[in-house]
Design a protein around this motif. Structure first.
Motif, PDB file in Angstrom:
ATOM      1  N   LEU A  67       0.820  -1.216   0.000  1.00 27.52           N
ATOM      2  CA  LEU A  67       0.000   0.000   0.000  1.00 27.52           C
ATOM      3  C   LEU A  67       0.851   1.262   0.000  1.00 27.52           C
ATOM      4  O   LEU A  67       0.366   2.332  -0.371  1.00 27.52           O
ATOM      5  CB  LEU A  67      -0.928   0.003   1.211  1.00 27.52           C
ATOM      6  CG  LEU A  67      -2.088  -1.001   1.180  1.00 27.52           C
ATOM      7  CD1 LEU A  67      -2.842  -0.978   2.492  1.00 27.52           C
ATOM      8  CD2 LEU A  67      -3.031  -0.677   0.036  1.00 27.52           C
ATOM      9  N   LYS A  68       2.117   1.157   0.415  1.00 35.39           N
ATOM     10  CA  LYS A  68       2.978   2.343   0.410  1.00 35.39           C
ATOM     11  C   LYS A  68       3.274   2.836  -0.997  1.00 35.39           C
ATOM     12  O   LYS A  68       3.487   4.036  -1.206  1.00 35.39           O
ATOM     13  CB  LYS A  68       4.311   2.027   1.111  1.00 35.39           C
ATOM     14  CG  LYS A  68       4.214   1.767   2.594  1.00 35.39           C
ATOM     15  CD  LYS A  68       5.584   1.407   3.134  1.00 35.39           C
ATOM     16  CE  LYS A  68       5.520   0.970   4.586  1.00 35.39           C
ATOM     17  NZ  LYS A  68       6.833   0.537   5.100  1.00 35.39           N
ATOM     18  N   VAL A  69       3.322   1.923  -1.975  1.00 33.06           N
ATOM     19  CA  VAL A  69       3.837   2.280  -3.300  1.00 33.06           C
ATOM     20  C   VAL A  69       2.770   2.256  -4.378  1.00 33.06           C
ATOM     21  O   VAL A  69       3.031   2.705  -5.498  1.00 33.06           O
ATOM     22  CB  VAL A  69       4.983   1.328  -3.694  1.00 33.06           C
ATOM     23  CG1 VAL A  69       6.165   1.508  -2.765  1.00 33.06           C
ATOM     24  CG2 VAL A  69       4.530  -0.129  -3.672  1.00 33.06           C
ATOM     25  N   CYS A  70       1.576   1.707  -4.111  1.00 35.69           N
ATOM     26  CA  CYS A  70       0.577   1.602  -5.178  1.00 35.69           C
ATOM     27  C   CYS A  70      -0.144   2.939  -5.369  1.00 35.69           C
ATOM     28  O   CYS A  70      -0.208   3.771  -4.457  1.00 35.69           O
ATOM     29  CB  CYS A  70      -0.420   0.483  -4.862  1.00 35.69           C
ATOM     30  SG  CYS A  70      -1.452   0.801  -3.439  1.00 35.69           S
ATOM     31  N   ASN A  71      -0.693   3.122  -6.584  1.00 37.91           N
ATOM     32  CA  ASN A  71      -1.453   4.337  -6.910  1.00 37.91           C
ATOM     33  C   ASN A  71      -2.902   4.241  -6.458  1.00 37.91           C
ATOM     34  O   ASN A  71      -3.498   5.232  -6.042  1.00 37.91           O
ATOM     35  CB  ASN A  71      -1.407   4.607  -8.411  1.00 37.91           C
ATOM     36  CG  ASN A  71       0.004   4.664  -8.948  1.00 37.91           C
ATOM     37  OD1 ASN A  71       0.426   3.820  -9.727  1.00 37.91           O
ATOM     38  ND2 ASN A  71       0.759   5.666  -8.513  1.00 37.91           N
ATOM     39  N   THR A  72      -3.477   3.058  -6.596  1.00 38.25           N
ATOM     40  CA  THR A  72      -4.888   2.837  -6.258  1.00 38.25           C
ATOM     41  C   THR A  72      -5.011   1.530  -5.497  1.00 38.25           C
ATOM     42  O   THR A  72      -4.305   0.561  -5.788  1.00 38.25           O
ATOM     43  CB  THR A  72      -5.749   2.775  -7.539  1.00 38.25           C
ATOM     44  OG1 THR A  72      -5.565   3.988  -8.284  1.00 38.25           O
ATOM     45  CG2 THR A  72      -7.222   2.615  -7.201  1.00 38.25           C
ATOM     46  N   VAL A  73      -5.910   1.517  -4.520  1.00 38.57           N
ATOM     47  CA  VAL A  73      -6.215   0.283  -3.793  1.00 38.57           C
ATOM     48  C   VAL A  73      -7.665  -0.084  -4.100  1.00 38.57           C
ATOM     49  O   VAL A  73      -8.569   0.744  -3.983  1.00 38.57           O
ATOM     50  CB  VAL A  73      -5.965   0.443  -2.278  1.00 38.57           C
ATOM     51  CG1 VAL A  73      -6.711   1.635  -1.706  1.00 38.57           C
ATOM     52  CG2 VAL A  73      -6.369  -0.823  -1.538  1.00 38.57           C
ATOM     53  N   LEU A  74      -7.869  -1.308  -4.542  1.00 37.94           N
ATOM     54  CA  LEU A  74      -9.187  -1.811  -4.912  1.00 37.94           C
ATOM     55  C   LEU A  74      -9.661  -2.762  -3.815  1.00 37.94           C
ATOM     56  O   LEU A  74      -9.163  -3.886  -3.686  1.00 37.94           O
ATOM     57  CB  LEU A  74      -9.123  -2.532  -6.265  1.00 37.94           C
ATOM     58  CG  LEU A  74     -10.443  -3.055  -6.831  1.00 37.94           C
ATOM     59  CD1 LEU A  74     -11.383  -1.905  -7.150  1.00 37.94           C
ATOM     60  CD2 LEU A  74     -10.203  -3.908  -8.065  1.00 37.94           C
ATOM     61  N   PHE A  75     -10.612  -2.289  -3.002  1.00 35.37           N
ATOM     62  CA  PHE A  75     -11.179  -3.109  -1.941  1.00 35.37           C
ATOM     63  C   PHE A  75     -12.371  -3.891  -2.497  1.00 35.37           C
ATOM     64  O   PHE A  75     -13.254  -3.318  -3.149  1.00 35.37           O
ATOM     65  CB  PHE A  75     -11.643  -2.243  -0.768  1.00 35.37           C
ATOM     66  CG  PHE A  75     -10.513  -1.610  -0.011  1.00 35.37           C
ATOM     67  CD1 PHE A  75      -9.626  -2.379   0.723  1.00 35.37           C
ATOM     68  CD2 PHE A  75     -10.323  -0.237  -0.012  1.00 35.37           C
ATOM     69  CE1 PHE A  75      -8.589  -1.807   1.428  1.00 35.37           C
ATOM     70  CE2 PHE A  75      -9.295   0.356   0.687  1.00 35.37           C
ATOM     71  CZ  PHE A  75      -8.422  -0.440   1.403  1.00 35.37           C
ATOM     72  N   VAL A  76     -12.393  -5.190  -2.224  1.00 33.98           N
ATOM     73  CA  VAL A  76     -13.433  -6.086  -2.745  1.00 33.98           C
ATOM     74  C   VAL A  76     -14.248  -6.613  -1.575  1.00 33.98           C
ATOM     75  O   VAL A  76     -13.694  -7.121  -0.588  1.00 33.98           O
ATOM     76  CB  VAL A  76     -12.816  -7.250  -3.541  1.00 33.98           C
ATOM     77  CG1 VAL A  76     -13.914  -8.127  -4.141  1.00 33.98           C
ATOM     78  CG2 VAL A  76     -11.906  -6.719  -4.645  1.00 33.98           C
ATOM     79  N   ILE A  77     -15.582  -6.474  -1.691  1.00 32.09           N
ATOM     80  CA  ILE A  77     -16.523  -6.968  -0.681  1.00 32.09           C
ATOM     81  C   ILE A  77     -17.470  -7.944  -1.370  1.00 32.09           C
ATOM     82  O   ILE A  77     -17.969  -7.681  -2.470  1.00 32.09           O
ATOM     83  CB  ILE A  77     -17.317  -5.815  -0.029  1.00 32.09           C
ATOM     84  CG1 ILE A  77     -16.370  -4.836   0.651  1.00 32.09           C
ATOM     85  CG2 ILE A  77     -18.330  -6.349   0.969  1.00 32.09           C
ATOM     86  CD1 ILE A  77     -17.062  -3.627   1.240  1.00 32.09           C
ATOM     87  N   SER A  78     -17.722  -9.057  -0.722  1.00 33.69           N
ATOM     88  CA  SER A  78     -18.660 -10.045  -1.259  1.00 33.69           C
ATOM     89  C   SER A  78     -20.024  -9.854  -0.617  1.00 33.69           C
ATOM     90  O   SER A  78     -20.141  -9.803   0.620  1.00 33.69           O
ATOM     91  CB  SER A  78     -18.148 -11.464  -1.001  1.00 33.69           C
ATOM     92  OG  SER A  78     -19.090 -12.424  -1.423  1.00 33.69           O
ATOM     93  N   ALA A  79     -21.063  -9.739  -1.455  1.00 36.04           N
ATOM     94  CA  ALA A  79     -22.426  -9.590  -0.932  1.00 36.04           C
ATOM     95  C   ALA A  79     -22.936 -10.875  -0.316  1.00 36.04           C
ATOM     96  O   ALA A  79     -23.939 -10.866   0.411  1.00 36.04           O
ATOM     97  CB  ALA A  79     -23.360  -9.130  -2.050  1.00 36.04           C
ATOM     98  N   ALA A  80     -22.270 -11.998  -0.605  1.00 35.73           N
ATOM     99  CA  ALA A  80     -22.696 -13.298  -0.077  1.00 35.73           C
ATOM    100  C   ALA A  80     -21.860 -13.740   1.112  1.00 35.73           C
ATOM    101  O   ALA A  80     -21.766 -14.938   1.403  1.00 35.73           O
ATOM    102  CB  ALA A  80     -22.635 -14.346  -1.183  1.00 35.73           C
ATOM    103  N   SER A  81     -21.213 -12.809   1.797  1.00 31.55           N
ATOM    104  CA  SER A  81     -20.350 -13.183   2.924  1.00 31.55           C
ATOM    105  C   SER A  81     -21.140 -13.807   4.058  1.00 31.55           C
ATOM    106  O   SER A  81     -20.683 -14.758   4.693  1.00 31.55           O
ATOM    107  CB  SER A  81     -19.595 -11.946   3.433  1.00 31.55           C
ATOM    108  OG  SER A  81     -18.733 -11.439   2.444  1.00 31.55           O
ATOM    109  N   GLU A  82     -22.335 -13.273   4.322  1.00 31.68           N
ATOM    110  CA  GLU A  82     -23.107 -13.782   5.450  1.00 31.68           C
ATOM    111  C   GLU A  82     -23.599 -15.201   5.200  1.00 31.68           C
ATOM    112  O   GLU A  82     -23.727 -15.998   6.123  1.00 31.68           O
ATOM    113  CB  GLU A  82     -24.284 -12.850   5.731  1.00 31.68           C
ATOM    114  CG  GLU A  82     -23.854 -11.470   6.209  1.00 31.68           C
ATOM    115  CD  GLU A  82     -25.047 -10.590   6.535  1.00 31.68           C
ATOM    116  OE1 GLU A  82     -26.173 -10.991   6.180  1.00 31.68           O
ATOM    117  OE2 GLU A  82     -24.848  -9.526   7.136  1.00 31.68           O
ATOM    118  N   THR A  83     -23.903 -15.528   3.946  1.00 30.81           N
ATOM    119  CA  THR A  83     -24.426 -16.862   3.644  1.00 30.81           C
ATOM    120  C   THR A  83     -23.321 -17.877   3.366  1.00 30.81           C
ATOM    121  O   THR A  83     -23.416 -19.037   3.748  1.00 30.81           O
ATOM    122  CB  THR A  83     -25.369 -16.781   2.431  1.00 30.81           C
ATOM    123  OG1 THR A  83     -24.653 -16.224   1.323  1.00 30.81           O
ATOM    124  CG2 THR A  83     -26.573 -15.913   2.754  1.00 30.81           C
TER     125      THR A  83
END
Length: 787
Positions: free
Chosen positions: A152-168
């Protein structure tokens, strides 16, 4: 004879009109009359500024706005286009169990014309001719938190991924405990431009999708208030995500942008002998220009010199031949850029070699000779465990007496623990934890043996004593009981009294420890910092955006093996001038909400300061103005302090993260930034001796329990007294031989008041710096600085 003209003279009854109301200031006419043509010296010394009219000022504003806009556009066009470095995107799941394979496949195959390449280090390169842009996706391992933070120190963009099916699917929250911990550390370090996407939204029932998306948006808004989540389920959605990454405004991180940084796309090790060799790191240069005479820091490996810099052909560049097989088959031509000049190359010296004779020397006087002879006749009494011989007792240094006594006031829990071990273990003297564990296990009941096997009772006792002492220090700050078995003039011989903590003078060069001769100091740290930052504008060398190969010389073979085993791309940082040299670093720290237990001074902590990561034992002090700062025995929760320790120079602004190892895991306990590098910072430890009034008569009182013999009262007689109710006074004379004394105050003393005496001494940090470097499976931790 001339005729005299009659002049009219007004009489006493002449009408006088009101003067002009020009306000409190003088009019221009009045100023001109008073000056009588004289010009101010300031006006003569200043350069004549041409005043602009309204039209010219409007044109000037337009030119400034246009220049700023062109500068921003030029920076934006230098990133992600064909001839420059691609957008470096770090893909991170916010749930540890989430698999990112599906999301990366969607991004890679969102368009038929996309060109996909993969570097030897595992970085996926995506060229999108539709946008005329290039992207590089890097996925750090989820089981290595430090590797994620380094990426994260050197990247230009961070792409956070969330799953809508995490609870199931995972039976957990959208952002689990691991994700919250990572976000907290990332924000403390400095987060690059974020983008949040949601996957598996198609697996939700159509009627509940909108409700589910709103719930995720509400959760994300707590961390990113201005960020709107995007769906990632189809090729169209993936194109929209790439379009946003390529067109959104990039976040500026000052620490990263002022230093050269490079993520290795390709690595090669050329051995020179049995232990060292040359490490070749190939990748896109970002940040500032890099010269072959500079020093570089490779995270997890250390600081090294550069032998030369080359520029091979970019294998991931987009040409008219869109077939990647044709691109790979082309001959790669390497261009030589720069070789290191031994006369200009920065040395790897990190410490100064002090001269033991370079100090104040004086011939002892006759009185000192006599005192030395008297001291030689007096036998030194040392407390040693039973059964020790004179030979064993001789190995106990004389300095331990002061150190043990200091620990009674600073770290009483350590002394208490030691005394408990002595009482339970009999006459056997041992510092090791094994004896403590054996004593504990022998007292455990048979039925609870299995439960106590998993519990470290030694750690439990230490933590209990730490909390207890921190609570006492918060209720009665700096208060210490005067010892009865040792004279107070001996116990507190290194302390002094001050008339005023704020205004009294204290020489910063007085009685410095030996370790201060090993470090470096600037005459003016702030002036040096400004000069170095200004020199970065005209720096020569390989320019940002180039695809280069850096030859790092004299790298140990063990580090190369550890890099190949970890399978994490090495990250190279360029060091600014002097950032290799050791000094005393002061950082401002604030406690985090995840850890609410007190932290004692001189406790071993893990610091991430800029691009470095190391362990030290810092001392804490108050973050206040002035030239003297009070020493803090404990870093209490919800408190902001300054931590001082020995470390390499780091020019601010630079983020600082403080971790503590608990049960094999690293917990973020504090965050902050670098304040300065100043060995002259005066950290003053205060000790408060308390006494109680026995008899009170108007302004005078008889005080007891502060001292226990007459000589101590005479010794501390010049020191000023104060009370908890705000009275000030002094010692008049001792009464008897058991520590009673007569004191005079500036007003009537109350019988429930407490008399206080403040004593001060300067404390210094210990030289305990150890850099955290990579390890191999067969070797132990390598924590030494490379030579």
């Amino acid at each position: 004879m001339a005729i005299q003209k009659e002049v009219h003279r007004s009489g006493l009854l002449k009408q006088t009109n009101k003067p002009h109301k020009h306000g409190k200031h003088r009019s221009k006419g009045a100023v001109n009359e008073a000056s009588q043509g004289k010009i101010s010296i300031k006006t003569l010394s200043k350069k004549h500024k041409k005043e602009l009219n309204k039209e010219q000022r409007r044109h000037q504003t337009q030119q400034i706005r246009r220049n700023k806009r062109n500068e921003i556009l030029a920076k934006k066009r230098q990133l992600g286009i064909y001839s420059q470095a691609p957008f470096l995107v770090c893909v991170i799941p916010l749930n540890k169990q989430l698999d990112l394979t599906t999301a990366l496949l969607l991004l890679n195959n969102c368009d038929e014309e996309n060109i996909i390449n993969k570097s030897p280090s595992g970085i996926t390169h995506l060229s999108v001719p539709k946008f005329k842009q290039r992207f590089a996706f890097i996925q750090p391992p989820t089981d290595n938190e430090f590797a994620t933070l380094d990426t994260l120190k050197v990247c230009n963009t961070v792409l956070f991924v969330i799953s809508a099916a995490s609870e199931t699917v995972f039976n957990s929250e959208y952002i689990d405990q691991w994700g919250n911990k990572l976000l907290l550390s990332a924000f403390a370090q400095g987060l690059p431009t974020p983008t949040v996407v949601v996957t598996d939204l198609d697996s939700i029932a159509p009627k509940k999708r909108n409700e589910q998306k709103q719930a995720i948006q509400k959760l994300v808004s707590k961390w990113f208030p201005d960020e709107k989540i995007m769906n990632l389920g189809k090729n169209v959605d993936a194109l929209n995500v790439l379009r946003k990454i390529g067109n959104q405004k990039q976040k500026n991180l000052t620490y990263r942008d002022r230093r050269t940084h490079l993520v290795a796309e390709k690595m090669e090790f050329v051995p020179e002998d049995d232990h060292t060799g040359t490490l070749k790191l190939t990748g896109y240069l970002r940040g500032t220009p890099l010269s072959a005479n500079d020093l570089v820091h490779i995270i997890g490996i250390g600081d090294y010199q550069i032998s030369q810099i080359e520029a091979p052909a970019d294998p991931f560049i987009i040409t008219k031949e869109k077939n990647p097989d044709n691109i790979k088959g082309k001959h790669v031509q390497t261009t030589f850029l720069e070789r290191a000049d031994p006369n200009k190359q920065t040395l790897l010296d990190s410490e100064n070699i002090p001269d033991p004779m370079d100090a104040e020397q004086s011939w002892p006087t006759e009185e000192e000779f006599k005192n030395a002879e008297k001291e030689a006749k007096i036998k030194k009494v040392k407390k040693v465990p039973k059964g020790w011989s004179d030979y064993q007792a001789a190995w106990i240094p004389d300095e331990d007496a002061e150190m043990v006594e200091d620990s009674e006031s600073d770290d009483e829990f350590k002394c208490t623990q030691y005394m408990c071990a002595m009482s339970e273990g009999g006459s056997d003297y041992s510092d090791t934890e094994d004896n403590m564990d054996n004593v504990t296990e022998s007292e455990v009941a048979v039925n609870d043996q299995q439960y106590d096997k998993d519990m470290d009772m030694d750690e439990e006792k230490k933590e209990f004593e730490t909390i207890k002492q921190a609570k006492i220090d918060r209720m009665f700050p700096d208060e210490v009981d005067t010892p009865q078995d040792i004279p107070a003039r001996v116990r507190f011989q290194k302390y002094r009294g001050l008339e005023s903590f704020r205004t009294s003078s204290w020489d910063p060069k007085e009685n410095l420890p030996y370790d201060y001769g090993r470090i470096f100091q600037f005459q003016s740290f702030e002036r040096t910092r400004k000069r170095i930052i200004k020199e970065l504008e005209n720096k020569d060398g390989a320019l940002p955006g180039w695809y280069i190969t850096v030859h790092v010389s004299k790298v140990r073979k063990e580090f190369w093996l550890s890099v190949t085993e970890s399978r994490i791309p090495p990250i190279l940082f360029g060091l600014l001038p002097h950032e290799r040299k050791m000094t005393v670093v002061n950082v401002v720290l604030k406690r985090t909400s995840t850890f609410d237990k007190p932290i004692a001074s001189k406790e071993t902590l893990i610091f991430q300061c800029g691009c470095r990561r190391f362990t030290v034992n810092p001392i804490f002090s108050q973050h206040t103005n002035g030239n003297k700062h009070k020493f803090e025995r404990f870093f209490q929760p919800e408190l902001t302090v300054v931590a001082t320790f020995f470390a390499p120079i780091c020019f601010p602004p630079a983020p600082v993260l403080c971790f503590k190892e608990i049960d094999g895991t690293h917990v973020l306990v504090a965050q902050g930034s670098v304040l300065n590098c100043d060995p002259d910072r005066l950290i003053i430890k205060r000790v408060v001796l308390t006494g109680h009034p026995l008899k009170v008569h108007k302004r005078s009182a008889v005080v007891r329990f502060m001292f226990f013999n007459r000589e101590d009262i005479i010794y501390f007689k010049p020191v000023k007294l104060r009370t908890k109710y705000g009275r000030t006074g002094h010692i008049k004379e001792p009464l008897g031989t058991h520590g009673h004394m007569k004191c005079i105050f500036d007003g009537q003393l109350k019988s429930m008041d407490t008399i206080l005496m403040n004593l001060y001494k300067r404390v210094f940090p210990k030289y305990t710096y150890q850099e955290l470097l990579c390890t191999t499976k067969n070797d132990e931790d390598i924590t030494d600085l490379p030579n």
